[in-house]
Each structure stands twice: as structure tokens, then as C-alpha cells.
Design a protein around this motif. Structure first.
Motif, PDB file in Angstrom:
ATOM      1  N   TYR A  83      -6.445 -26.343   1.317  1.00 58.78           N
ATOM      2  CA  TYR A  83      -5.175 -25.681   1.054  1.00 58.78           C
ATOM      3  C   TYR A  83      -5.208 -24.244   1.548  1.00 58.78           C
ATOM      4  N   VAL A  84      -4.031 -23.724   1.842  1.00 56.43           N
ATOM      5  CA  VAL A  84      -3.861 -22.304   2.133  1.00 56.43           C
ATOM      6  C   VAL A  84      -2.852 -21.775   1.121  1.00 56.43           C
ATOM      7  N   VAL A  85      -3.253 -20.717   0.419  1.00 60.91           N
ATOM      8  CA  VAL A  85      -2.379 -20.079  -0.563  1.00 60.91           C
ATOM      9  C   VAL A  85      -2.142 -18.646  -0.110  1.00 60.91           C
ATOM     10  N   GLN A  86      -0.877 -18.266  -0.027  1.00 62.48           N
ATOM     11  CA  GLN A  86      -0.507 -16.902   0.335  1.00 62.48           C
ATOM     12  C   GLN A  86      -0.198 -16.111  -0.924  1.00 62.48           C
ATOM     13  N   ASP A  87      -0.503 -14.811  -0.852  1.00 62.77           N
ATOM     14  CA  ASP A  87      -0.226 -13.943  -1.991  1.00 62.77           C
ATOM     15  C   ASP A  87      -0.104 -12.514  -1.494  1.00 62.77           C
ATOM     16  N   ASP A  88       0.373 -11.661  -2.372  1.00 60.72           N
ATOM     17  CA  ASP A  88       0.451 -10.222  -2.124  1.00 60.72           C
ATOM     18  C   ASP A  88      -0.105  -9.516  -3.344  1.00 60.72           C
ATOM     19  N   VAL A  89      -0.881  -8.469  -3.115  1.00 62.03           N
ATOM     20  CA  VAL A  89      -1.349  -7.606  -4.190  1.00 62.03           C
ATOM     21  C   VAL A  89      -1.061  -6.170  -3.781  1.00 62.03           C
ATOM     22  N   VAL A  90      -0.992  -5.292  -4.756  1.00 64.67           N
ATOM     23  CA  VAL A  90      -0.806  -3.874  -4.464  1.00 64.67           C
ATOM     24  C   VAL A  90      -2.176  -3.284  -4.157  1.00 64.67           C
ATOM     25  N   GLY A  91      -2.275  -2.546  -3.056  1.00 62.29           N
ATOM     26  CA  GLY A  91      -3.512  -1.833  -2.746  1.00 62.29           C
ATOM     27  C   GLY A  91      -3.594  -0.616  -3.651  1.00 62.29           C
ATOM     28  N   LYS A  92      -3.308   0.552  -3.100  1.00 65.43           N
ATOM     29  CA  LYS A  92      -3.176   1.749  -3.933  1.00 65.43           C
ATOM     30  C   LYS A  92      -1.700   1.968  -4.237  1.00 65.43           C
ATOM     31  N   TYR A  93      -0.881   1.881  -3.188  1.00 61.37           N
ATOM     32  CA  TYR A  93       0.556   2.085  -3.355  1.00 61.37           C
ATOM     33  C   TYR A  93       1.385   0.949  -2.749  1.00 61.37           C
ATOM     34  N   GLU A  94       0.863   0.325  -1.717  1.00 60.42           N
ATOM     35  CA  GLU A  94       1.628  -0.644  -0.934  1.00 60.42           C
ATOM     36  C   GLU A  94       1.062  -2.056  -1.094  1.00 60.42           C
ATOM     37  N   LEU A  95       1.856  -3.042  -0.677  1.00 54.02           N
ATOM     38  CA  LEU A  95       1.413  -4.434  -0.754  1.00 54.02           C
ATOM     39  C   LEU A  95       0.422  -4.783   0.353  1.00 54.02           C
ATOM     40  N   ILE A  96      -0.530  -5.609  -0.007  1.00 60.83           N
ATOM     41  CA  ILE A  96      -1.458  -6.221   0.943  1.00 60.83           C
ATOM     42  C   ILE A  96      -1.132  -7.708   0.914  1.00 60.83           C
ATOM     43  N   SER A  97      -0.761  -8.257   2.060  1.00 61.30           N
ATOM     44  CA  SER A  97      -0.474  -9.689   2.158  1.00 61.30           C
ATOM     45  C   SER A  97      -1.728 -10.369   2.683  1.00 61.30           C
ATOM     46  N   TYR A  98      -2.102 -11.466   2.042  1.00 64.46           N
ATOM     47  CA  TYR A  98      -3.314 -12.161   2.450  1.00 64.46           C
ATOM     48  C   TYR A  98      -3.155 -13.657   2.208  1.00 64.46           C
ATOM     49  N   ALA A  99      -4.053 -14.423   2.786  1.00 65.74           N
ATOM     50  CA  ALA A  99      -4.047 -15.873   2.602  1.00 65.74           C
ATOM     51  C   ALA A  99      -5.472 -16.313   2.293  1.00 65.74           C
ATOM     52  N   VAL A 100      -5.579 -17.300   1.426  1.00 62.18           N
ATOM     53  CA  VAL A 100      -6.876 -17.847   1.039  1.00 62.18           C
ATOM     54  C   VAL A 100      -6.901 -19.325   1.411  1.00 62.18           C
ATOM     55  N   ALA A 101      -7.896 -19.715   2.176  1.00 62.34           N
ATOM     56  CA  ALA A 101      -8.116 -21.130   2.472  1.00 62.34           C
ATOM     57  C   ALA A 101      -9.094 -21.654   1.434  1.00 62.34           C
ATOM     58  N   LEU A 102      -8.742 -22.782   0.846  1.00 64.94           N
ATOM     59  CA  LEU A 102      -9.558 -23.393  -0.205  1.00 64.94           C
ATOM     60  C   LEU A 102      -9.957 -24.798   0.210  1.00 64.94           C
ATOM     61  N   ASN A 103     -11.185 -25.145  -0.098  1.00 64.32           N
ATOM     62  CA  ASN A 103     -11.645 -26.511   0.106  1.00 64.32           C
ATOM     63  C   ASN A 103     -11.043 -27.400  -0.983  1.00 64.32           C
ATOM     64  N   PRO A 104     -11.034 -28.720  -0.772  1.00 63.06           N
ATOM     65  CA  PRO A 104     -10.490 -29.609  -1.807  1.00 63.06           C
ATOM     66  C   PRO A 104     -11.175 -29.463  -3.171  1.00 63.06           C
ATOM     67  N   ASP A 105     -12.421 -28.955  -3.199  1.00 61.48           N
ATOM     68  CA  ASP A 105     -13.128 -28.760  -4.475  1.00 61.48           C
ATOM     69  C   ASP A 105     -12.791 -27.412  -5.127  1.00 61.48           C
ATOM     70  N   ALA A 106     -11.835 -26.684  -4.569  1.00 59.12           N
ATOM     71  CA  ALA A 106     -11.339 -25.402  -5.071  1.00 59.12           C
ATOM     72  C   ALA A 106     -12.251 -24.215  -4.755  1.00 59.12           C
ATOM     73  N   SER A 107     -13.271 -24.407  -3.946  1.00 60.91           N
ATOM     74  CA  SER A 107     -14.082 -23.269  -3.509  1.00 60.91           C
ATOM     75  C   SER A 107     -13.389 -22.592  -2.317  1.00 60.91           C
ATOM     76  N   VAL A 108     -13.697 -21.315  -2.133  1.00 60.90           N
ATOM     77  CA  VAL A 108     -13.070 -20.537  -1.066  1.00 60.90           C
ATOM     78  C   VAL A 108     -13.716 -20.906   0.268  1.00 60.90           C
ATOM     79  N   LYS A 109     -12.867 -21.221   1.229  1.00 59.85           N
ATOM     80  CA  LYS A 109     -13.318 -21.506   2.597  1.00 59.85           C
ATOM     81  C   LYS A 109     -13.269 -20.242   3.441  1.00 59.85           C
ATOM     82  N   GLN A 110     -12.176 -19.463   3.255  1.00 55.16           N
ATOM     83  CA  GLN A 110     -11.982 -18.290   4.100  1.00 55.16           C
ATOM     84  C   GLN A 110     -10.836 -17.469   3.536  1.00 55.16           C
ATOM     85  N   ILE A 111     -10.844 -16.168   3.804  1.00 59.33           N
ATOM     86  CA  ILE A 111      -9.664 -15.359   3.502  1.00 59.33           C
ATOM     87  C   ILE A 111      -9.276 -14.595   4.763  1.00 59.33           C
ATOM     88  N   GLU A 112      -7.986 -14.342   4.882  1.00 61.00           N
ATOM     89  CA  GLU A 112      -7.457 -13.561   5.996  1.00 61.00           C
ATOM     90  C   GLU A 112      -6.470 -12.542   5.447  1.00 61.00           C
TER      91      GLU A 112
END
Length: 178
Positions: A83-112
């Protein structure tokens, strides 16, 4: 102060606040980069129940924050790659957009990192820092100083992205794990 000078100052402030924004990847580019062998990407509607929200909070140690999640399943023919899940978090003041690739077992495959809008802390995009997340799950190693190294000068960005990845890993553990 005359109207022209006010407009010039406002325009200068607007330009300076967004001058650091950098779009690195679109969501589609990130999906293809994280799952190059995928033959299809299919949206997965994901709405957490109240019970699942509580489970995510308990597992991640932070609030689940959202009921709705942007999830796409990566498939190679009839085989689920993850799966790929997209999200946004606040850095210090602004949003950081990122995506997390997850294996079917819910472990992290990669982040971008998709987009970074802060003037400092862009080092979170470095491959060596992002590689620390690979293979980790919500239950182990996804905390700054406990499996993920901090970045001097990017403490808030590193903390918030790490927390976000841990939250997403918890969502995957609770709602997506096969």
C-alpha cells in the motif's frame, strides 16, 4: 504609508514565505518509484472506526488524527505488493507532504517526501535518513532516538515525519494488514 508601498511589502512577504516550497514528486510518481513492478494502483477506501482509532492511538502512542486516509493498493497482476499512504504533517511552520509504502504485513517498505515547504530541514529528504524506516513497524523502531536518528537543524521536521510514519504504520497494522 501609501497604497503602492503597502502592496509591494505584502507581495514581498508572500513571495518570501513560499520561496522555499519544493515539489519533489507527485503522488503518482511516488507510487511508481516505490512499487516499480506494480501493474496497477487501485484506491482503497479507508475510514477508521472509533475502535480502530483507539487501537491506532494505543499502538502509535499518538492520536490517530484522522478517520479518512488516502490509501492506494499496489498490485502486480493478482498479487498485492502493498500500500501507499499519503499524509501531511507540519514541519516547523509549513506542511510536509509525504508518502509511505507499506508491505502487506504493515512494515514500512519506503518513504518519499513529496513536497517540502520549510526554509530549513530539507535534509529529511536524504536517502540515508529515509532508509532508516525500511522494515520497521508501528510496534518497533519508529521513534526519534529509538531507531530513527535526529537531524541537527531539522529536529521538528524529523520528529513530525517520524511520528507521521509511525501513525501510518499503526493504521496499516490495525486496518490493512493481511
Amino acid at each position: 504609508m501609501n497604497g503602492h508601498l503597502k502592496f509591494t511589502l505584502l507581495a514581498a512577504c508572500a513571495v518570501s514565505s513560499s520561496a522555499f516550497a519544493t515539489q519533489y514528486l507527485s503522488a503518482e510518481e511516488a507510487q511508481k518509484a516505490m512499487y516499480p513492478d506494480a501493474s496497477a494502483f487501485k484506491p482503497v477506501p479507508l475510514s477508521l472506526t472509533t475502535t480502530q482509532m483507539q487501537q491506532v492511538e494505543k499502538l502509535a502512542g499518538i492520536a490517530a488524527r484522522s478517520v479518512q486516509w488516502r490509501v492506494v493498493a499496489a498490485w502486480h497482476e493478482d498479487t498485492l505488493l502493498g500500500y501507499v499512504v499519503q499524509d501531511d504533517v507540519v514541519g516547523k511552520y509549513e506542511l510536509i507532504s509525504y508518502a509511505v509504502a507499506l508491505n502487506p504485513d504493515a512494515s514500512v517498505k519506503q518513504i518519499e517526501i513529496l513536497a517540502y515547504r520549510e526554509s530549513h530541514g530539507f535534509e529529511i529528504r536524504n536517502a540515508a535518513w529515509r532508509k532508516q524506516f525500511v522494515g520497521k513497524s508501528a510496534a518497533a523502531g519508529l521513534a526519534l532516538g529509538e531507531g530513527i536518528a535526529n537531524i541537527s537543524g531539522a529536529t521538528l521536521s524529523a520528529t513530525h515525519v517520524t511520528d507521521g510514519v509511525r501513525r501510518i504504520a499503526a493504521v496499516a497494522q490495525v486496518a490493512l494488514k493481511k
